[in-house]
Design a protein around this motif. Structure first.
Motif, mmCIF file in Angstrom:
data_model
loop_
_atom_site.group_PDB
_atom_site.id
_atom_site.type_symbol
_atom_site.label_atom_id
_atom_site.label_comp_id
_atom_site.label_asym_id
_atom_site.label_seq_id
_atom_site.Cartn_x
_atom_site.Cartn_y
_atom_site.Cartn_z
ATOM 1 N N ALA A 44 0.828 -1.211 0.000
ATOM 2 C CA ALA A 44 0.000 0.000 0.000
ATOM 3 C C ALA A 44 0.857 1.254 0.000
ATOM 4 C CB ALA A 44 -0.939 -0.006 1.198
ATOM 5 N N ALA A 45 1.946 1.244 0.771
ATOM 6 C CA ALA A 45 2.835 2.410 0.811
ATOM 7 C C ALA A 45 3.458 2.661 -0.551
ATOM 8 C CB ALA A 45 3.923 2.200 1.866
ATOM 9 N N LEU A 46 3.945 1.608 -1.187
ATOM 10 C CA LEU A 46 4.561 1.765 -2.510
ATOM 11 C C LEU A 46 3.537 2.236 -3.543
ATOM 12 C CD1 LEU A 46 6.909 -1.368 -2.732
ATOM 13 C CD2 LEU A 46 7.492 0.983 -2.125
ATOM 14 N N ASP A 47 2.328 1.717 -3.453
ATOM 15 C CA ASP A 47 1.280 2.123 -4.404
ATOM 16 C C ASP A 47 0.965 3.607 -4.288
ATOM 17 O OD1 ASP A 47 1.111 -0.429 -5.373
ATOM 18 O OD2 ASP A 47 -0.686 -0.972 -4.230
ATOM 19 N N HIS A 48 1.227 4.188 -3.122
ATOM 20 C CA HIS A 48 0.965 5.612 -2.921
ATOM 21 C C HIS A 48 2.243 6.447 -3.011
ATOM 22 C CE1 HIS A 48 -2.865 4.022 -1.544
ATOM 23 N NE2 HIS A 48 -3.350 5.241 -1.605
ATOM 24 N N GLY A 49 3.290 5.852 -3.580
ATOM 25 C CA GLY A 49 4.515 6.597 -3.836
ATOM 26 C C GLY A 49 5.353 6.895 -2.618
ATOM 27 N N ALA A 50 5.213 6.081 -1.565
ATOM 28 C CA ALA A 50 5.947 6.335 -0.319
ATOM 29 C C ALA A 50 6.867 5.174 0.014
ATOM 30 C CB ALA A 50 4.970 6.565 0.839
ATOM 31 N N TYR A 51 7.991 5.484 0.627
ATOM 32 C CA TYR A 51 8.905 4.454 1.114
ATOM 33 C C TYR A 51 8.473 4.067 2.527
ATOM 34 C CZ TYR A 51 13.182 2.044 2.504
ATOM 35 O OH TYR A 51 14.083 1.100 2.939
ATOM 36 N N PRO A 52 8.331 2.765 2.824
ATOM 37 C CA PRO A 52 7.963 2.337 4.187
ATOM 38 C C PRO A 52 9.125 2.583 5.146
ATOM 39 C CG PRO A 52 8.405 0.437 2.779
ATOM 40 C CD PRO A 52 8.454 1.636 1.887
ATOM 41 N N SER A 53 9.017 3.628 5.947
ATOM 42 C CA SER A 53 10.174 4.165 6.671
ATOM 43 C C SER A 53 10.882 3.191 7.619
ATOM 44 C CB SER A 53 9.767 5.429 7.434
ATOM 45 O OG SER A 53 8.744 5.156 8.363
ATOM 46 N N PRO A 54 10.210 2.217 8.271
ATOM 47 C CA PRO A 54 10.988 1.323 9.147
ATOM 48 C C PRO A 54 11.941 0.406 8.387
ATOM 49 C CG PRO A 54 8.654 1.316 9.759
ATOM 50 C CD PRO A 54 8.761 2.001 8.428
ATOM 51 N N LEU A 55 11.662 0.115 7.120
ATOM 52 C CA LEU A 55 12.403 -0.899 6.372
ATOM 53 C C LEU A 55 13.887 -0.558 6.255
ATOM 54 C CD1 LEU A 55 12.297 -3.532 4.763
ATOM 55 C CD2 LEU A 55 11.775 -2.162 2.720
#
Length: 225
Positions: free
Chosen positions: A177-188
């Protein structure tokens, strides 16, 4: 940003855990329930607070009625007993999936630690204050905060967090979902953290790592994105 959800509650627990956000049960949602695992959208903070409390109260009351629980049965006492009988232990988990560099992602998409696990040096010397430009940086911060809120609501939705599903499966859904909205999942990969969300179950205080343990009726889960 963090949010918690419970798969077991009582009416009195709704107020005590208002910070936690939502009570998710194996029963029906009020009229208007989303049938798919879609990210909800709320237009204001006040609407969010009202919806969260209303939903928590509804699920708590429904669960109590369904299980013939009375006022003398305390949710906290039940939860302590569950924790004593079966303390949370680490389960096996899949290896970290680092997002590879790609032209698909624009400039500034990857944080400094995305591929090294090491945060970059601070951009300012100690005791310095950065004044952000209202027209650009502040707008980006607002968008990021709104998306983080929606991702947490998505993670806590009854179709996503439910009995029998593992926190690792929830991690994959939020990651996508984060990638689909153009965002990097910050904890990763932040200091080698292996997942895209933190999932802390029951007595785990914070920063728990998603794994293959299926969620059980009675679990209290906290998510961070």
């Amino acid at each position: 940003m963090s949010l918690s959800t419970s798969l077991l509650s009582s009416a009195n627990a709704a107020k005590r855990t208002s910070r936690c956000g939502k009570k998710l049960m194996m029963d029906r949602h009020p009229q208007g329930r989303r049938l798919k695992s879609t990210m909800p959208f709320l237009s204001s903070t006040s609407q969010l607070h009202d919806e969260v409390y209303e939903r928590a109260s509804f699920h708590a009351s429904s669960f109590d009625a369904m299980n013939n629980l009375n006022e003398k049965t305390l949710w906290r006492s039940r939860q302590i007993e569950v924790t004593r009988r079966t303390p949370v232990e680490p389960f096996p988990r899949e290896a970290m999936c680092v997002i590879p560099p790609s032209q698909r992602h624009g400039d500034g998409f990857f944080p400094s630690y995305a591929h090294t696990g090491i945060p970059g040096p601070p951009k300012l010397p100690p005791d310095s204050i950065l004044i952000h430009d209202e027209a650009s940086m502040m707008d980006r911060m607002r968008k990021a905060a709104k998306l983080a809120r929606r991702l947490l609501d998505y993670a806590c939705h009854p179709s996503v967090t439910r009995v029998g599903r593992t926190t690792e499966e929830i991690d994959r859904l939020v990651h996508t979902a984060a990638l689909d909205h153009g965002a990097y999942p910050s904890p990763l990969n932040y200091r080698s953290f292996p997942k895209s969300i933190c999932s802390s179950v029951n007595e785990v205080v914070c920063h728990g790592i998603p794994d293959s343990r299926p969620l059980e009726l009675g679990d209290l889960v906290s998510f961070d994105v």
